[in-house]
Structure formats: structure tokens, C-alpha cells
Design a protein around this motif. Sequence first.
Motif, short mmCIF file in Angstrom:
data_model
loop_
_atom_site.label_atom_id
_atom_site.label_comp_id
_atom_site.label_asym_id
_atom_site.label_seq_id
_atom_site.Cartn_x
_atom_site.Cartn_y
_atom_site.Cartn_z
N THR A 201 45.50 72.21 97.26
CA THR A 201 44.69 71.83 96.11
C THR A 201 44.91 70.37 95.69
N LYS A 202 45.95 69.75 96.23
CA LYS A 202 46.28 68.37 95.83
C LYS A 202 45.21 67.38 96.28
N VAL A 203 44.65 67.60 97.47
CA VAL A 203 43.70 66.64 98.05
C VAL A 203 42.51 66.40 97.14
N LEU A 204 41.97 67.48 96.58
CA LEU A 204 40.79 67.36 95.70
C LEU A 204 41.16 67.37 94.23
N ASP A 205 42.46 67.29 93.95
CA ASP A 205 42.93 67.41 92.57
C ASP A 205 42.38 68.70 91.96
N ALA A 206 42.48 69.78 92.77
CA ALA A 206 41.83 71.04 92.42
C ALA A 206 42.76 72.06 91.77
N ASN A 207 43.98 71.67 91.47
CA ASN A 207 44.89 72.60 90.79
C ASN A 207 44.55 72.60 89.31
N ILE A 208 43.42 73.24 88.98
CA ILE A 208 42.84 73.10 87.64
C ILE A 208 43.66 73.78 86.54
N LYS A 209 44.62 74.58 86.91
CA LYS A 209 45.50 75.20 85.91
C LYS A 209 46.91 74.63 85.95
N ASN A 210 47.07 73.58 86.75
CA ASN A 210 48.36 72.89 86.86
C ASN A 210 49.50 73.85 87.21
N TYR A 211 49.24 74.75 88.14
CA TYR A 211 50.29 75.67 88.59
C TYR A 211 51.39 74.92 89.32
N LYS A 212 52.59 75.45 89.21
CA LYS A 212 53.73 74.92 89.96
C LYS A 212 54.24 76.02 90.88
N ALA A 213 54.94 75.61 91.94
CA ALA A 213 55.50 76.59 92.87
C ALA A 213 56.37 77.59 92.11
N GLY A 214 56.13 78.88 92.35
CA GLY A 214 56.89 79.92 91.67
C GLY A 214 56.15 80.55 90.50
N ASP A 215 55.09 79.87 90.01
CA ASP A 215 54.29 80.44 88.93
C ASP A 215 53.51 81.66 89.43
N THR A 216 53.16 82.54 88.51
CA THR A 216 52.35 83.71 88.85
C THR A 216 50.92 83.47 88.41
#
Length: 260
Positions: A201-216
Motif C-alpha cells: 500500500t506504500k507505493v500508492l499511499d493507499a494505507n488509508i487507515k494508517n495501519y501498522k504491522a501487528g494491527d488488526t
Amino acid sequence: MSSSEDNEYVIKLKSRFEKIDKLESTPMIMRDQAVQCLEKVKNESKKLVHNDKKVIQNNIDSLENIKEESMKEQFSVIYSQMCVLAVSSLEAILKDYFVDSFNDKTDINIENKKLNEIKVTIRDIIDNELNFDNKLGSLILERDKPNFQDLKSILSNFKNYFNKEIKLESDIQKKLCFYLEIRHLLVHKGGVVDKKFINSTKVLDANIKNYKAGDTVEIKSSDWIDMKQAFLSLLDMLTREKATAEIDNNRSLKSSGEGF
């Protein structure tokens, strides 16, 4: 996108979404069933004293006061399942369109190196009796196994095989990338965000909920609305050219008929 502009593929996806929509009402159905059961106990049980009936009525009132949106948000697992079903529906219809486009033998990219790599066996020739009309697309799906479950692969498949490039609005593009990757987490990672999701999701800045590794992952009713909009927009953009060509062809045939 008005219904008058919808082609068969968009109509089919909308129809599948309408069926998936019914899952959204599950929490309210459960609430109503609980209310009915309590009403039956209160009205039909002869052994209940006044205080017992009062307690049951209070519970009924509490259930009936629960707002629909509140119920929905308590059942995010339903929206997770709806996401998985939506991606599967989109994938199935994209495959149908891919097969139909190949069978039409129009706009095939003959420079695609994969066309030289996919082999047809003697068994294929026997099974198809030397006739591969309307069977090429299915053969490509079987041999090449193109992926239609992430945005990069979807766009790449149609570009490589049909020289078809589409320009999506940035907002739609981000949502497509996000929800398609979310489906992977739900199916393969128990809904837990991993590094692959972060990188994809980083390429398109598509992490629209700003999840981090380990989040559910948590899917809500608003996500379902965004998901449907994004998937229908993608399918419309991909299939619009085919639909326009079919309309023009039908008009030409009609004009030709009027000349006789």
C-alpha cells in the motif's frame, strides 16, 4: 454512473453486491428474533410474576432502543466477510471479461511474450476437435493463471494481453489497492496487518487507515460503501470501451437494416 450506462459486467457485479448487502441486516434480524422470543415468553408463560414480566419488558425495551448503526458496528466480522465476498465477486467477473475479450480476438497484444510461452498440447487439440473458437480465454486462464486479486496484477494483465490502460482517480486507486490487500489479510493472516500489506500500500499511499504491522483490521459500514464504489468504478473503466463498441455495432446493424 447511471444505470442506463451500465454494461452486462457492471450489472452482474451490482447484482452480486445486492446479495452481499443482505448480510448487513444480520444484526438487526438477530435483535428482532430476540425481541420476538422475549415477547413470547412474557405473553405465554403463566408462571411469571409481575416483577419477572417487568424485567423481560425492560430487556425488550433495551433491545428495541438499540440503533441500527450501533448494531452494525458491533458486528465488524460481518463486514470482513462481505469484503472477502466482494473481492471474490469482482475477481470472477474480471475473469469473465478477460475470457470474453480473448474470445472476441480484438485488441489482443500479439507482442505479449507469454503468448509464445503458453503451449497447446495434442490432448488440447483432441479435446477441442481442432476448434478453439470461444475457448482461447479459458485456455489462457488455465495455463497462465493470471491473478485478479490485487490492483497491480489486474492492471498488468489487461495491459499485457490487450494493450488496455486505464486511468483511475487517485482516490479510487487508493481504495482499490487498500481493500484488495485487506482481503488478503482477512483470508491468509487472520486480519492482522503484516509487512507485505505495508509495502503493497506504500507505493500508492493507499494505507488509508494508517495501519501498522501487528494491527488488526476492522471493517465498518462506511468501508462497505467505499468498497462497492471503488470496485464498480474499476469494472466500469475496464469494460466501458467494449460496451461502447457493442452499442456502435448494434447501431450500425440497425442502420444497415433500415437501408433495405
